[in-house]
Write a protein that holds these residues in place. Structure first.
Motif, PDB file in Angstrom:
ATOM      1  N   TYR A 255      -6.592   4.209   7.055  1.00  0.00           N
ATOM      2  CA  TYR A 255      -6.770   2.914   7.718  1.00  0.00           C
ATOM      3  C   TYR A 255      -5.462   2.188   8.021  1.00  0.00           C
ATOM      4  N   LEU A 256      -4.388   2.914   8.178  1.00  0.00           N
ATOM      5  CA  LEU A 256      -3.091   2.276   8.437  1.00  0.00           C
ATOM      6  C   LEU A 256      -3.110   1.491   9.748  1.00  0.00           C
ATOM      7  N   ALA A 257      -3.643   2.090  10.821  1.00  0.00           N
ATOM      8  CA  ALA A 257      -3.668   1.416  12.120  1.00  0.00           C
ATOM      9  C   ALA A 257      -4.543   0.173  12.072  1.00  0.00           C
ATOM     10  N   HIS A 258      -5.698   0.277  11.429  1.00  0.00           N
ATOM     11  CA  HIS A 258      -6.606  -0.862  11.316  1.00  0.00           C
ATOM     12  C   HIS A 258      -5.944  -2.006  10.553  1.00  0.00           C
ATOM     13  N   LEU A 259      -5.280  -1.686   9.467  1.00  0.00           N
ATOM     14  CA  LEU A 259      -4.638  -2.722   8.654  1.00  0.00           C
ATOM     15  C   LEU A 259      -3.532  -3.428   9.428  1.00  0.00           C
ATOM     16  N   ALA A 260      -2.732  -2.637  10.134  1.00  0.00           N
ATOM     17  CA  ALA A 260      -1.633  -3.232  10.906  1.00  0.00           C
ATOM     18  C   ALA A 260      -2.172  -4.120  12.023  1.00  0.00           C
ATOM     19  N   GLU A 261      -3.212  -3.654  12.688  1.00  0.00           N
ATOM     20  CA  GLU A 261      -3.768  -4.412  13.805  1.00  0.00           C
ATOM     21  C   GLU A 261      -4.436  -5.698  13.340  1.00  0.00           C
ATOM     22  N   ARG A 262      -5.149  -5.632  12.240  1.00  0.00           N
ATOM     23  CA  ARG A 262      -5.928  -6.801  11.807  1.00  0.00           C
ATOM     24  C   ARG A 262      -5.092  -7.811  11.019  1.00  0.00           C
ATOM     25  N   TYR A 263      -4.157  -7.318  10.177  1.00  0.00           N
ATOM     26  CA  TYR A 263      -3.485  -8.225   9.249  1.00  0.00           C
ATOM     27  C   TYR A 263      -1.981  -8.350   9.468  1.00  0.00           C
ATOM     28  N   GLY A 264      -1.422  -7.522  10.347  1.00  0.00           N
ATOM     29  CA  GLY A 264      -0.038  -7.674  10.750  1.00  0.00           C
ATOM     30  C   GLY A 264       0.954  -7.698   9.605  1.00  0.00           C
ATOM     31  N   ARG A 265       1.737  -8.747   9.530  1.00  0.00           N
ATOM     32  CA  ARG A 265       2.849  -8.809   8.574  1.00  0.00           C
ATOM     33  C   ARG A 265       2.395  -9.029   7.140  1.00  0.00           C
ATOM     34  N   ARG A 266       1.112  -9.244   6.937  1.00  0.00           N
ATOM     35  CA  ARG A 266       0.620  -9.373   5.559  1.00  0.00           C
ATOM     36  C   ARG A 266       0.462  -8.011   4.891  1.00  0.00           C
ATOM     37  N   VAL A 267       0.610  -6.933   5.657  1.00  0.00           N
ATOM     38  CA  VAL A 267       0.454  -5.574   5.140  1.00  0.00           C
ATOM     39  C   VAL A 267       1.797  -4.866   5.129  1.00  0.00           C
ATOM     40  N   HIS A 268       2.120  -4.225   4.008  1.00  0.00           N
ATOM     41  CA  HIS A 268       3.381  -3.490   3.834  1.00  0.00           C
ATOM     42  C   HIS A 268       3.041  -2.086   3.350  1.00  0.00           C
ATOM     43  N   ILE A 269       3.516  -1.072   4.081  1.00  0.00           N
ATOM     44  CA  ILE A 269       3.196   0.330   3.785  1.00  0.00           C
ATOM     45  C   ILE A 269       4.429   1.033   3.237  1.00  0.00           C
ATOM     46  N   TYR A 270       4.226   1.870   2.219  1.00  0.00           N
ATOM     47  CA  TYR A 270       5.305   2.624   1.587  1.00  0.00           C
ATOM     48  C   TYR A 270       4.897   4.095   1.572  1.00  0.00           C
ATOM     49  N   ARG A 271       5.706   4.937   2.217  1.00  0.00           N
ATOM     50  CA  ARG A 271       5.388   6.357   2.388  1.00  0.00           C
ATOM     51  C   ARG A 271       6.258   7.198   1.471  1.00  0.00           C
ATOM     52  N   ASP A 272       5.612   7.945   0.566  1.00  0.00           N
ATOM     53  CA  ASP A 272       6.349   8.815  -0.341  1.00  0.00           C
ATOM     54  C   ASP A 272       7.196   9.827   0.425  1.00  0.00           C
ATOM     55  N   ALA A 273       6.651  10.340   1.532  1.00  0.00           N
ATOM     56  CA  ALA A 273       7.354  11.369   2.307  1.00  0.00           C
ATOM     57  C   ALA A 273       8.675  10.855   2.876  1.00  0.00           C
TER      58      ALA A 273
ATOM     59  N   TYR B  50       0.847  -1.194   0.000  1.00  0.00           N
ATOM     60  CA  TYR B  50       0.000   0.000   0.000  1.00  0.00           C
ATOM     61  C   TYR B  50       0.880   1.242   0.000  1.00  0.00           C
ATOM     62  N   ALA B  51       0.807   2.027  -1.080  1.00  0.00           N
ATOM     63  CA  ALA B  51       1.589   3.255  -1.209  1.00  0.00           C
ATOM     64  C   ALA B  51       0.747   4.455  -0.812  1.00  0.00           C
ATOM     65  N   VAL B  52       1.275   5.290   0.114  1.00  0.00           N
ATOM     66  CA  VAL B  52       0.581   6.478   0.588  1.00  0.00           C
ATOM     67  C   VAL B  52       1.537   7.664   0.549  1.00  0.00           C
ATOM     68  N   ARG B  53       0.970   8.866   0.600  1.00  0.00           N
ATOM     69  CA  ARG B  53       1.826  10.057   0.620  1.00  0.00           C
ATOM     70  C   ARG B  53       2.591  10.170   1.934  1.00  0.00           C
ATOM     71  N   SER B  54       1.877   9.917   3.040  1.00  0.00           N
ATOM     72  CA  SER B  54       2.472  10.034   4.369  1.00  0.00           C
ATOM     73  C   SER B  54       1.550   9.316   5.337  1.00  0.00           C
ATOM     74  N   ASP B  55       1.970   9.182   6.584  1.00  0.00           N
ATOM     75  CA  ASP B  55       1.105   8.578   7.596  1.00  0.00           C
ATOM     76  C   ASP B  55      -0.186   9.371   7.748  1.00  0.00           C
ATOM     77  N   GLU B  56      -0.099  10.698   7.683  1.00  0.00           N
ATOM     78  CA  GLU B  56      -1.272  11.539   7.842  1.00  0.00           C
ATOM     79  C   GLU B  56      -2.306  11.279   6.754  1.00  0.00           C
ATOM     80  N   HIS B  57      -1.844  11.017   5.535  1.00  0.00           N
ATOM     81  CA  HIS B  57      -2.744  10.833   4.409  1.00  0.00           C
ATOM     82  C   HIS B  57      -3.009   9.362   4.091  1.00  0.00           C
ATOM     83  N   GLY B  58      -2.477   8.460   4.893  1.00  0.00           N
ATOM     84  CA  GLY B  58      -2.704   7.043   4.672  1.00  0.00           C
ATOM     85  C   GLY B  58      -3.959   6.569   5.386  1.00  0.00           C
TER      86      GLY B  58
END
Length: 321
Positions: A156-174, A146-154
């Protein structure tokens, strides 16, 4: 689906500000009856009475499939858009009643897949929210990038991390983080299917890279609802009904046809499904094809058009409607 297809009246039960640009809307049926079932990747068309203009915009359902008590969508505000997102952000309040279509799924998870590899960019996360819930419930392997501009603009980041853990990978342009696409594609097991939703440039990059790496076309899936382009006003003749439709500079051909009182088919209203494909009987001018459904040969033939997103420049256009 068409203008005469039965719609569902829903009440806006909750609205939440998710990021500075994204709001989440919860819909419950006005009559209290269960909503239709849907699967991950489905969308509904939301109708908005904006003065004299009836807007119909598609939005992915992101609530859990199987939950027939409530539908949930997320909408990113587009200050330069045609007005649908601004209407929802600025004028819709809890308690309002609106109409939506029955769910349609043009982006379902392929049941033959041994694994599901998901790529999302920005608001493109929405169809994957329901899809991941379904895959998780069915105990099917998947991973999300999941590519986002920043944590602020991402969203459901917390929900994804909590529910799916290591199956979710976040990439922040900032932070200069980027999806290692070639490496990811190279280490997937045989039978993996790829899904991508996000900005057009991202979709093209993911699909073109996968094709260059030898991925079979039947394993590649994408969803992108295009907004109708703006342009010069023009007029259409509708041969079957004997009517003429005036298309405004910020109006789609399909919207103008509907405003003229002609019932035309549609599903996505975003150039993806092919449902609104219409035969061109006469064209004295240039068709401006903006869809990603018709083949290049179809576009070059001048005999077909997708009224939901395409336009026309010239003297006369006659459609078989």
């Amino acid at each position: 689906m068409s203008d005469k297809t039965p719609k569902i009246e829903v009440r806006v039960s909750e609205i939440h500000q998710v990021t500075p640009e994204i709001k989440r809307f919860h819909f419950k049926p006005v009559d209290g009856s269960p909503l239709p079932n849907f699967s991950g990747g489905a969308h509904v068309v939301v109708e908005m009475e904006d003065g004299a203009t009836l807007r119909r915009n598609p939005y992915s359902l992101m609530s859990r499939p199987g939950d027939t008590a409530c539908y949930t969508i997320s909408v990113r505000r587009d200050d330069n858009g045609r007005g649908g997102s601004l209407f929802l952000h600025g004028r819709v309040r809890p308690g309002d009643i609106i109409r939506i279509s029955h769910p349609v799924n043009l982006f379902p998870p392929d049941q033959r897949a041994k694994k599901h590899l998901l790529f999302a960019g920005g608001i493109g996360i929405t169809p994957f929210m329901a899809m991941m819930a379904q895959l998780s419930d069915e105990d099917r392997p998947f991973e999300l990038h999941y590519a986002v501009r920043s944590d602020e603009h991402g969203a459901y980041l917390a929900h994804l991390a909590e529910r799916y853990g290591r199956r979710v990978h976040i990439y922040r342009d900032a932070k200069g983080e980027a999806i290692p696409l070639v490496d990811l594609l190279a280490r997937q097991p045989l039978g993996t299917h790829l899904y991508v939703c996000g900005p057009g440039g991202m979709i093209r990059w993911v699909l073109d890279t996968a094709r260059n790496e030898g991925w079979p076309e039947q394993n590649l899936h994408n969803e992108q609802f295009l907004a109708p382009a703006s342009g010069k006003p023009y007029e259409i003749t509708l041969a079957q009904s004997g009517k003429r439709a005036q298309v405004g500079p910020h109006q789609s051909m399909l919207e103008a046809i509907e405003a003229a009182g002609v019932d035309a088919p549609y599903l996505c209203r975003g150039g993806a499904c092919g449902q609104c494909e219409t035969r061109v009987l006469s064209c004295d001018g240039t068709l401006l094809h903006n869809d990603h459904y018709l083949s290049e040969a179809d576009k070059a033939s001048g005999t077909k058009v997708m009224p939901c997103v395409s336009r026309f420049e010239g003297r006369e256009l006659v459609l078989d409607l």
